[in-house]
Scaffold this active site. Structure first.
Site, PDB file in Angstrom:
ATOM      1  N   ASP A   1      39.913  15.225 -17.326  1.00  0.00           N
ATOM      2  CA  ASP A   1      39.691  15.212 -18.767  1.00  0.00           C
ATOM      3  C   ASP A   1      38.364  15.926 -19.008  1.00  0.00           C
ATOM      4  OD1 ASP A   1      39.905  14.237 -21.514  1.00  0.00           O
ATOM      5  OD2 ASP A   1      41.160  12.663 -20.645  1.00  0.00           O
TER       6      ASP A   1
ATOM      7  N   ASP B   1      39.526  17.347 -24.285  1.00  0.00           N
ATOM      8  CA  ASP B   1      39.394  16.275 -25.274  1.00  0.00           C
ATOM      9  C   ASP B   1      38.863  16.793 -26.610  1.00  0.00           C
ATOM     10  OD1 ASP B   1      39.171  13.249 -25.645  1.00  0.00           O
ATOM     11  OD2 ASP B   1      37.135  13.854 -26.143  1.00  0.00           O
TER      12      ASP B   1
ATOM     13  N   GLU C   1      43.871  18.606 -26.576  1.00  0.00           N
ATOM     14  CA  GLU C   1      44.118  17.627 -27.630  1.00  0.00           C
ATOM     15  C   GLU C   1      43.741  18.318 -28.932  1.00  0.00           C
ATOM     16  OE1 GLU C   1      42.927  13.050 -28.675  1.00  0.00           O
ATOM     17  OE2 GLU C   1      41.339  14.422 -28.143  1.00  0.00           O
TER      18      GLU C   1
ATOM     19  N   HIS D   1      46.676   7.050 -23.924  1.00  0.00           N
ATOM     20  CA  HIS D   1      45.714   5.939 -23.962  1.00  0.00           C
ATOM     21  C   HIS D   1      45.174   5.662 -25.366  1.00  0.00           C
ATOM     22  CE1 HIS D   1      43.485   9.597 -23.996  1.00  0.00           C
ATOM     23  NE2 HIS D   1      42.377   8.942 -24.306  1.00  0.00           N
ATOM     24  N   ASP D   2      45.515   6.505 -26.321  1.00  0.00           N
ATOM     25  CA  ASP D   2      45.049   6.282 -27.695  1.00  0.00           C
ATOM     26  C   ASP D   2      46.153   5.755 -28.601  1.00  0.00           C
ATOM     27  OD1 ASP D   2      42.520   7.338 -27.134  1.00  0.00           O
ATOM     28  OD2 ASP D   2      43.163   9.382 -27.613  1.00  0.00           O
TER      29      ASP D   2
HETATM   30  C1  GLC Z   1      39.944  11.675 -27.712  1.00  0.00           C
HETATM   31  C2  GLC Z   1      40.295  10.683 -26.631  1.00  0.00           C
HETATM   32  C3  GLC Z   1      39.891   9.321 -27.083  1.00  0.00           C
HETATM   33  C4  GLC Z   1      38.397   9.316 -27.315  1.00  0.00           C
HETATM   34  C5  GLC Z   1      37.982  10.440 -28.256  1.00  0.00           C
HETATM   35  C6  GLC Z   1      36.520  10.679 -28.196  1.00  0.00           C
HETATM   36  O1  GLC Z   1      40.647  11.462 -28.872  1.00  0.00           O
HETATM   37  O2  GLC Z   1      41.637  10.777 -26.317  1.00  0.00           O
HETATM   38  O3  GLC Z   1      40.245   8.328 -26.189  1.00  0.00           O
HETATM   39  O4  GLC Z   1      38.007   8.095 -27.847  1.00  0.00           O
HETATM   40  O5  GLC Z   1      38.570  11.667 -27.938  1.00  0.00           O
HETATM   41  O6  GLC Z   1      36.183  11.291 -26.983  1.00  0.00           O
END
Ligand code: GLC
Length: 558
Positions: free
Chosen positions: A98, A200, A257, A330-331
């Site tokens: 990540d 991310d 993402e 995970h979110d």
């Molecule tokens: C992304 C991750 C999440 C995190 C956020 C801040 O959305 O998937 O888990 O809290 O970024 O890094």
């Protein structure tokens, strides 16, 4: 056409803290992952996306990095990380890490130096602004985890920007030195031989609106930061430079993402000429959330909305070749709870969901536990929650006059901890995840839902996933599943999700019944054979087919 090594891959996401604890401190770790590689190999996956394991104070469970060149002690050491890469290689499993580069932790050396004084050489590594005349925050932006996106610093009488939590100050991408340092770090990891990155929150790196107030919507004083920090004009130059200096030099897989990328721009972001290989889009998983991001004010949606979101992105993937296919991460809460009515969650409906997304055009991602049908958890008290976003939402809900019960109900439905409960390996205490005290309570349903039980039962969800993977990778349908064009089918049907994939004259039809009722359909096609289904007997008579409750079937057409 140049084929990429990852085109037929299946990716499995590991949330290290919750996967497997090898030293019984209650926290999952790298050695734990290594010990489960054979399980993953047997499942048939090719790539692991590892949520962050860098050194971190863990305010956001690793998405707050304090040293990109070190491994968080709770997870192990750099030796363990090297061993994981090596052990993965032996099994033809690549590790993608990540990459959290929109922000760091406030405990990162850069931030400590930046904060030390206004004249610090690292001051401009982050985004500092003066207060408004009355001493208040520089503007009305609201952070993603709730509250103002600005944090006051008494020493310098300035505020720093944090799009996420206070402990996640945003890096200043306008500063070329920041970018150079990040590229160096990225190449350090790529030189180690990792398979790539999941990138991310990358669509937040450019800040816009001239740092002015956003137009207030309604009575709330703060306005969601997305209006000023998500996909702002000028971001593409940063992304192009990032790729050129790092990813472009390696034969890797990158998946970004990327919420908020307009559909017409997707081909600029992903695909052969895009900034990344694949994108995670959000429309289909966030149908239940309003633009203000408040979980306690759920949005109503239907299967037609879900179908339309998928269709839109599939049509883009027809042009650019691939996309990231996913239902969970995970979110997100568990997909079974999101897409199936609670009383209808079953082995059959879980298989139906799996079929629905596994035959789409793109690379399937499986989130740990999805393959055994793990579901949301219902903690009784806010004390049991760990997730920073959940705690923020809970507080917000109470301050807006919602009752504790209502606020908890929102967490039962939406908390990110739903996906973060420890992986359920067997029916022994703590689901076999740890012999210590797990950092987050296990879901009490582990006695029934666990890996061991799934392995023993030929008809289990896990074995069904294995079959889906085998079909995708090693069957006479591989080409049509991997490379076929997506063609919409039954677009207007409110209960059945259907689509066709076509490649070199071969066509397969995927049908999923999202209800508990029997549904009759008349097909305009003749069927050559049933490729897979979640029922034993298919009710198919010439061109008439009856789909039973939550039935999913994949057919080869003549
Ligand atoms: C992304 C991750 C999440 C995190 C956020 C801040 O959305 O998937 O888990 O809290 O970024 O890094």
């Amino acid at each position: 056409m140049n084929k990429k090594w990852w085109e037929k891959s299946i990716v499995y996401q590991i949330y290290p803290k919750s996967f497997y604890d090898s030293d019984n401190d209650g926290i999952g770790d790298l050695k734990g992952i290594i010990s489960k590689l054979d399980y993953l190999k047997d499942l048939g996956i090719d790539v692991i996306w590892l949520s962050p394991v860098y050194k971190s104070p863990m305010a956001d469970n690793g998405y707050d990095v304090s040293d990109y060149y070190d491994i968080e002690k709770q997870f192990g050491s750099m030796e363990d990380m090297n061993a994981l890469i090596e052990e993965g290689k032996k099994r033809n499993i690549k590790i993608i890490m990540d990459l959290v580069i929109n922000h760091t932790s406030d405990e990162h050396a850069w931030f400590i130096e930046s904060k030390a004084s206004k004249d610090s050489p690292k001051r401009d590594y982050y985004i500092w602004r003066d207060p408004k005349e009355d001493g208040s925050q520089p503007n009305n932006w609201e952070s993603i985890f709730g509250g103002s996106a600005w944090k006051y610093d008494e020493v310098s009488n300035q505020y720093y920007l944090h799009v996420f939590a206070e402990k996640q100050p945003d890096l200043n991408w306008e500063n070329p030195k920041v970018r150079k340092d990040l590229y160096q770090m990225i190449n350090y990891w790529l030189d180690k031989g990792i398979g790539g990155f999941r990138v991310d929150a990358i669509t937040y790196i450019k800040k816009g609106n001239d740092f002015k107030d956003l137009k207030p919507n309604g009575k709330e004083k703060l306005v969601h930061v997305n209006g000023a920090c998500l996909n702002q004009e000028g971001i593409e130059e940063f992304l192009a430079e990032l790729k050129e200096n790092t990813f472009a030099k390696y034969d890797i897989l990158t998946v970004a993402e990327a919420p908020g990328v307009p559909k017409e721009k997707l081909s600029r972001y992903a695909g052969k000429d895009g900034f990344f290989d694949l994108l995670f889009e959000f429309e289909h998983v966030d149908l239940d959330i309003n633009a203000d991001g408040k979980w306690y004010k759920p949005r109503k949606w239907t299967i037609l909305d879900f179908k339309s979101a998928i269709k839109k992105s599939q049509e883009v993937y027809n042009e650019i070749g691939f996309g990231a296919l996913y239902l969970e991460n995970h979110d997100q809460p568990r997909s079974l709870n999101k897409f199936i009515k609670e009383e209808d969650i079953s082995l059959v409906s879980a298989k139906m969901l799996a079929v629905t997304y596994f035959f789409l055009k793109g690379i399937p991602f499986i989130y740990q536990g999805q393959e055994i049908g793990m579901t949301n958890v219902k903690y009784e008290s806010i004390e049991d929650y760990d997730d920073i976003a959940s705690i923020g939402q809970y507080k917000d809900a109470l301050s807006e006059g919602y009752s504790k019960e209502e606020a908890l109900a929102a967490l039962h439905r939406r908390s990110r901890d739903n996906a973060r409960t420890p992986m359920q390996w067997d029916n022994s205490e703590n689901a076999g995840f740890t012999k210590g005290k797990p950092w987050l309570k296990v879901n009490p349903n582990y006695k029934d839902i666990n890996v061991e039980a799934n392995l023993k039962n030929e008809n289990s969800l896990l074995n069904f996933y294995k079959n889906l993977i085998r079909l995708r990778k090693f069957s006479k349908y591989t080409d049509v599943i991997v490379y076929g064009k997506y063609i919409k089918f039954l677009e207007e049907h409110g209960d059945v999700f259907g689509y066709i994939r076509e490649y070199n004259g071969k066509q397969i039809l995927i049908l999923s019944n999202f209800t508990d009722k029997n549904i009759q359909l008349k097909l305009d096609y003749n069927v050559r054979e049933v490729i897979i289904s979640n029922y034993e007997n298919i009710d198919l008579n010439n061109k008439n087919i009856e789909l039973k409750a939550y039935e999913a079937v994949v057919l080869e057409l003549v």
